[in-house]
Design a protein around this motif. Structure first.
Motif, PDB file in Angstrom:
ATOM      1  N   ARG A 209       0.837  -1.207   0.000  1.00 14.04           N
ATOM      2  CA  ARG A 209       0.000   0.000   0.000  1.00 14.04           C
ATOM      3  C   ARG A 209       0.870   1.255   0.000  1.00 14.04           C
ATOM      4  N   PHE A 210       0.586   2.155  -0.953  1.00 11.81           N
ATOM      5  CA  PHE A 210       1.296   3.427  -1.067  1.00 11.81           C
ATOM      6  C   PHE A 210       0.258   4.543  -1.065  1.00 11.81           C
ATOM      7  N   SER A 211       0.525   5.632  -0.338  1.00 11.40           N
ATOM      8  CA  SER A 211      -0.501   6.665  -0.199  1.00 11.40           C
ATOM      9  C   SER A 211       0.091   8.062  -0.105  1.00 11.40           C
ATOM     10  N   ALA A 212      -0.790   9.045  -0.174  1.00 12.34           N
ATOM     11  CA  ALA A 212      -0.431  10.455   0.000  1.00 12.34           C
ATOM     12  C   ALA A 212      -1.651  11.195   0.523  1.00 12.34           C
ATOM     13  N   THR A 213      -1.425  12.237   1.286  1.00 16.81           N
ATOM     14  CA  THR A 213      -2.519  13.073   1.771  1.00 16.81           C
ATOM     15  C   THR A 213      -2.718  14.263   0.832  1.00 16.81           C
ATOM     16  N   TYR A 214      -3.902  14.850   0.883  1.00 15.04           N
ATOM     17  CA  TYR A 214      -4.191  16.038   0.088  1.00 15.04           C
ATOM     18  C   TYR A 214      -5.146  16.930   0.863  1.00 15.04           C
ATOM     19  N   GLY A 215      -5.155  18.192   0.498  1.00 22.38           N
ATOM     20  CA  GLY A 215      -6.086  19.141   1.101  1.00 22.38           C
ATOM     21  C   GLY A 215      -6.622  20.073   0.034  1.00 22.38           C
ATOM     22  N   VAL A 216      -7.942  20.217  -0.055  1.00 19.39           N
ATOM     23  CA  VAL A 216      -8.547  21.057  -1.089  1.00 19.39           C
ATOM     24  C   VAL A 216      -9.701  21.869  -0.502  1.00 19.39           C
ATOM     25  N   PRO A 217      -9.850  23.124  -0.912  1.00 22.70           N
ATOM     26  CA  PRO A 217     -11.071  23.871  -0.580  1.00 22.70           C
ATOM     27  C   PRO A 217     -12.220  23.325  -1.417  1.00 22.70           C
ATOM     28  N   PHE A 218     -13.441  23.425  -0.903  1.00 18.87           N
ATOM     29  CA  PHE A 218     -14.578  22.895  -1.647  1.00 18.87           C
ATOM     30  C   PHE A 218     -15.819  23.747  -1.426  1.00 18.87           C
ATOM     31  N   ALA A 219     -16.788  23.557  -2.318  1.00 22.20           N
ATOM     32  CA  ALA A 219     -18.088  24.216  -2.186  1.00 22.20           C
ATOM     33  C   ALA A 219     -19.158  23.226  -2.617  1.00 22.20           C
ATOM     34  N   ALA A 220     -20.352  23.328  -2.009  1.00 26.06           N
ATOM     35  CA  ALA A 220     -21.426  22.394  -2.310  1.00 26.06           C
ATOM     36  C   ALA A 220     -22.772  23.082  -2.124  1.00 26.06           C
ATOM     37  N   LEU A 221     -23.762  22.604  -2.856  1.00 23.49           N
ATOM     38  CA  LEU A 221     -25.155  22.991  -2.636  1.00 23.49           C
ATOM     39  C   LEU A 221     -25.782  22.004  -1.657  1.00 23.49           C
ATOM     40  N   SER A 222     -26.582  22.513  -0.733  1.00 25.98           N
ATOM     41  CA  SER A 222     -27.203  21.678   0.294  1.00 25.98           C
ATOM     42  C   SER A 222     -28.714  21.720   0.168  1.00 25.98           C
ATOM     43  N   PHE A 223     -29.321  20.539   0.326  1.00 24.26           N
ATOM     44  CA  PHE A 223     -30.773  20.420   0.226  1.00 24.26           C
ATOM     45  C   PHE A 223     -31.285  19.594   1.400  1.00 24.26           C
ATOM     46  N   PRO A 224     -32.254  20.118   2.181  1.00 22.45           N
ATOM     47  CA  PRO A 224     -32.824  19.335   3.283  1.00 22.45           C
ATOM     48  C   PRO A 224     -33.731  18.233   2.747  1.00 22.45           C
ATOM     49  N   ILE A 225     -33.911  17.197   3.551  1.00 24.21           N
ATOM     50  CA  ILE A 225     -34.806  16.096   3.218  1.00 24.21           C
ATOM     51  C   ILE A 225     -35.903  16.050   4.261  1.00 24.21           C
ATOM     52  N   SER A 226     -37.150  16.063   3.818  1.00 20.98           N
ATOM     53  CA  SER A 226     -38.291  16.003   4.725  1.00 20.98           C
ATOM     54  C   SER A 226     -38.885  14.600   4.684  1.00 20.98           C
ATOM     55  N   TYR A 227     -39.293  14.098   5.837  1.00 22.34           N
ATOM     56  CA  TYR A 227     -39.923  12.774   5.927  1.00 22.34           C
ATOM     57  C   TYR A 227     -41.395  12.936   6.230  1.00 22.34           C
TER      58      TYR A 227
END
Length: 227
Positions: A209-227
């Protein structure tokens, strides 16, 4: 990266003393977004559910499911468990996808949710890639037959606690979510992640197993869920 890990762990560990409180409300939602930095694209879709507590209605603990992708060009992966190793798998391109179960905590202030979450365990998939196996020192290990050769590798399938364990695929987030209305919000923050590939053969020190870490800024749209 270490500072990000400490902040996320601090936010999440404060939830331990709150589990004894009774539940007053359950909320759910979906976040659709992506992160980007240095030619690395990190899209994700996250379902999340939070529980607010009677005595602390502004404080929420939660869980969720995250599907994610990591698409990048030139990437160097290291055998993280050996701090004295100088061997590297060098890829011209990486494509990995995963699904993870996560835990999180947040604080509600006015129309803002401020919080963190981290993957607990998950699975990763992706195309088989060939990485150039290199070593800079003169000392030869058990993987000497593969030095300066291309080694077939795939994303590591089974993963757990990528925030604290090496050689795991997964992500953690620090975020702020602003609700413009009751039906839509905007989430912005920072993703700390780890990408891990498993080689087809054992290389120096028995590593696969070979790996690396990363860090990125992000943006997202959020939507509530009603039951």
């Amino acid at each position: 990266m270490k500072c990000t890990r400490l902040i996320i762990l601090l936010i999440l560990t404060t939830t331990i003393s709150c589990f004894a409180q009774s539940i007053s409300r359950v909320t759910s939602g979906i976040d659709l977004g992506t992160g980007y930095k240095d030619n690395a694209l990190v899209p994700s879709v996250m379902f999340h559910q939070e529980l607010s507590l009677n005595n602390f209605p502004w404080f929420r603990i939660g869980w969720g499911v995250r599907t994610w992708g990591y698409y990048a060009n030139k990437t160097n992966l290291l055998p993280q468990s050996s701090q004295f190793s100088d061997d590297t798998l060098k890829f011209g391109r990486i494509t990995s996808n995963g699904i993870s179960f996560l835990a999180g905590a947040s604080i509600r202030l006015w129309k803002l949710d401020i919080g963190a979450n981290t993957d607990l365990f998950g699975l990763a998939f992706g195309a088989r890639r060939s990485g150039l196996y290199t070593k800079s020192s003169l000392f030869e290990g058990e993987g000497a037959a593969y030095y300066n050769q291309y080694v077939s590798s795939t994303p590591s399938l089974e993963n757990a606690l990528p925030l604290v364990l090496d050689k795991q695929n997964g992500q953690s987030e620090l975020f702020v979510r602003f609700w413009f209305t009751e039906r839509i919000g905007l989430k912005a923050g920072y993703v700390h992640g780890r990408i891990t590939y498993t080689s087809k053969v054992r290389l120096d020190n028995g590593q696969k197993r070979f790996s690396a870490t990363y860090g990125v800024p992000f943006a997202a749209l959020s939507f509530p869920i009603s039951y």
